[in-house]
Design a protein around this motif. Sequence first.
Motif, PDB file in Angstrom:
ATOM      1  N   ALA A  28     -18.876  31.015   9.792  1.00 37.21           N
ATOM      2  CA  ALA A  28     -18.182  31.536   8.611  1.00 37.21           C
ATOM      3  C   ALA A  28     -17.268  32.703   8.984  1.00 37.21           C
ATOM      4  CB  ALA A  28     -19.198  31.967   7.555  1.00 37.21           C
ATOM      5  N   LEU A  29     -17.699  33.524   9.936  1.00 35.55           N
ATOM      6  CA  LEU A  29     -16.908  34.693  10.326  1.00 35.55           C
ATOM      7  C   LEU A  29     -15.670  34.329  11.145  1.00 35.55           C
ATOM      8  CD1 LEU A  29     -19.698  37.298  11.142  1.00 35.55           C
ATOM      9  CD2 LEU A  29     -18.133  37.267   9.177  1.00 35.55           C
ATOM     10  N   ILE A  30     -15.630  33.117  11.685  1.00 30.89           N
ATOM     11  CA  ILE A  30     -14.446  32.683  12.437  1.00 30.89           C
ATOM     12  C   ILE A  30     -13.211  32.730  11.546  1.00 30.89           C
ATOM     13  CG2 ILE A  30     -13.324  30.663  13.486  1.00 30.89           C
ATOM     14  CD1 ILE A  30     -16.071  29.970  14.716  1.00 30.89           C
ATOM     15  N   VAL A  31     -13.362  32.346  10.283  1.00 38.66           N
ATOM     16  CA  VAL A  31     -12.203  32.252   9.390  1.00 38.66           C
ATOM     17  C   VAL A  31     -11.517  33.611   9.195  1.00 38.66           C
ATOM     18  CG1 VAL A  31     -11.415  31.609   7.072  1.00 38.66           C
ATOM     19  CG2 VAL A  31     -13.078  30.159   8.287  1.00 38.66           C
ATOM     20  N   PRO A  32     -12.198  34.643   8.706  1.00 45.65           N
ATOM     21  CA  PRO A  32     -11.484  35.915   8.549  1.00 45.65           C
ATOM     22  C   PRO A  32     -11.038  36.512   9.889  1.00 45.65           C
ATOM     23  CG  PRO A  32     -13.823  36.211   8.056  1.00 45.65           C
ATOM     24  CD  PRO A  32     -13.585  34.736   8.221  1.00 45.65           C
ATOM     25  N   TRP A  65      -1.455  27.626  13.679  1.00 46.43           N
ATOM     26  CA  TRP A  65      -2.369  27.728  14.825  1.00 46.43           C
ATOM     27  C   TRP A  65      -3.655  28.442  14.412  1.00 46.43           C
ATOM     28  CZ3 TRP A  65      -0.955  24.901  18.848  1.00 46.43           C
ATOM     29  CH2 TRP A  65      -1.731  24.982  20.006  1.00 46.43           C
ATOM     30  N   ARG A  66      -3.510  29.488  13.580  1.00 48.53           N
ATOM     31  CA  ARG A  66      -4.693  30.207  13.091  1.00 48.53           C
ATOM     32  C   ARG A  66      -5.560  29.300  12.235  1.00 48.53           C
ATOM     33  NH1 ARG A  66      -2.234  34.945  10.054  1.00 48.53           N
ATOM     34  NH2 ARG A  66      -0.227  34.049  10.549  1.00 48.53           N
ATOM     35  N   LEU A  67      -4.927  28.428  11.455  1.00 53.28           N
ATOM     36  CA  LEU A  67      -5.701  27.493  10.634  1.00 53.28           C
ATOM     37  C   LEU A  67      -6.457  26.487  11.507  1.00 53.28           C
ATOM     38  CD1 LEU A  67      -3.219  26.901   7.671  1.00 53.28           C
ATOM     39  CD2 LEU A  67      -5.274  28.355   7.723  1.00 53.28           C
ATOM     40  N   ILE A  68      -5.861  26.104  12.629  1.00 57.85           N
ATOM     41  CA  ILE A  68      -6.578  25.234  13.578  1.00 57.85           C
ATOM     42  C   ILE A  68      -7.808  25.969  14.100  1.00 57.85           C
ATOM     43  CG2 ILE A  68      -6.469  24.162  15.873  1.00 57.85           C
ATOM     44  CD1 ILE A  68      -3.488  23.511  15.201  1.00 57.85           C
ATOM     45  N   ASP A  69      -7.646  27.240  14.444  1.00 60.69           N
ATOM     46  CA  ASP A  69      -8.787  28.043  14.901  1.00 60.69           C
ATOM     47  C   ASP A  69      -9.852  28.135  13.812  1.00 60.69           C
ATOM     48  OD1 ASP A  69      -7.608  28.420  17.363  1.00 60.69           O
ATOM     49  OD2 ASP A  69      -6.775  30.379  16.842  1.00 60.69           O
ATOM     50  N   CYS A  70      -9.431  28.339  12.573  1.00 65.17           N
ATOM     51  CA  CYS A  70     -10.379  28.404  11.454  1.00 65.17           C
ATOM     52  C   CYS A  70     -11.148  27.096  11.317  1.00 65.17           C
ATOM     53  CB  CYS A  70      -9.644  28.684  10.151  1.00 65.17           C
ATOM     54  SG  CYS A  70      -8.960  30.344  10.013  1.00 65.17           S
ATOM     55  N   SER A  71     -10.484  25.984  11.605  1.00 66.12           N
ATOM     56  CA  SER A  71     -11.138  24.680  11.450  1.00 66.12           C
ATOM     57  C   SER A  71     -12.345  24.528  12.367  1.00 66.12           C
ATOM     58  CB  SER A  71     -10.142  23.536  11.686  1.00 66.12           C
ATOM     59  OG  SER A  71      -9.829  23.409  13.064  1.00 66.12           O
ATOM     60  N   PHE A  72     -12.341  25.219  13.519  1.00 63.33           N
ATOM     61  CA  PHE A  72     -13.508  25.149  14.408  1.00 63.33           C
ATOM     62  C   PHE A  72     -14.733  25.726  13.712  1.00 63.33           C
ATOM     63  CE2 PHE A  72     -10.124  24.748  17.536  1.00 63.33           C
ATOM     64  CZ  PHE A  72     -10.620  23.719  18.326  1.00 63.33           C
ATOM     65  N   GLY A  73     -14.545  26.826  13.009  1.00 67.34           N
ATOM     66  CA  GLY A  73     -15.657  27.414  12.272  1.00 67.34           C
ATOM     67  C   GLY A  73     -16.108  26.528  11.133  1.00 67.34           C
ATOM     68  N   LEU A  74     -15.145  25.966  10.413  1.00 71.75           N
ATOM     69  CA  LEU A  74     -15.487  25.102   9.288  1.00 71.75           C
ATOM     70  C   LEU A  74     -16.174  23.827   9.763  1.00 71.75           C
ATOM     71  CD1 LEU A  74     -12.241  25.610   7.164  1.00 71.75           C
ATOM     72  CD2 LEU A  74     -14.478  26.718   6.881  1.00 71.75           C
TER      73      LEU A  74
END
Length: 172
Positions: A120-124, A139-148
């Motif tokens: 969950a903390l990956i997103v912020p 690119w940041r949204l791709i990174d967020c997707s790993f957390g999701l």
Amino acid sequence: MSDHVPTSLRIVVRRIRLLLLIFIVCLVVSGATAIPLEVELTILVRLVGGDVVSDPGSLHHWVVKVRDALIETNEKYPFIAYGTDWLAFAHFVIAIAFIGPLRDPVKNIWVVEFGLIACALIVPFALLMGSMRGIPLGWRLIDCSFGLCGLVPLWLCRTFIRRLSTGPQHNK
């Protein structure tokens, strides 16, 4: 697992273990990809169109820019790559922590909960730090997707573990 455990609980344990194995493998693979970045980015540049001039806002332009920066940095300051080596190591160590719930899910549910919090903390973190470092939003949204993506198997594991913890073998 002993024969006196109901089949339904054995199925739950198998599901938990399968989800945890998938999560562990993804962590290890994700960590391993942090080591050969220059090679990976060179391949990615070829896949997105090679070394052609492209629109500054395009994915192609971004990938070429990152690859070129990485090559230049590695040539001048190879020790900087040591940071991504440690990133890989952290992935491997976190994956090892999930062996606990793989062996005894109920006793080690806290590891799964730790993983849920980390995902969950990956997103912020990705949104904030990526913005500060000039990383494009896509690119940041791709990174967020790993957390999701990590949240899904871990949430299912936690749900199954809670169901398992209310089973007859834990009510004795």
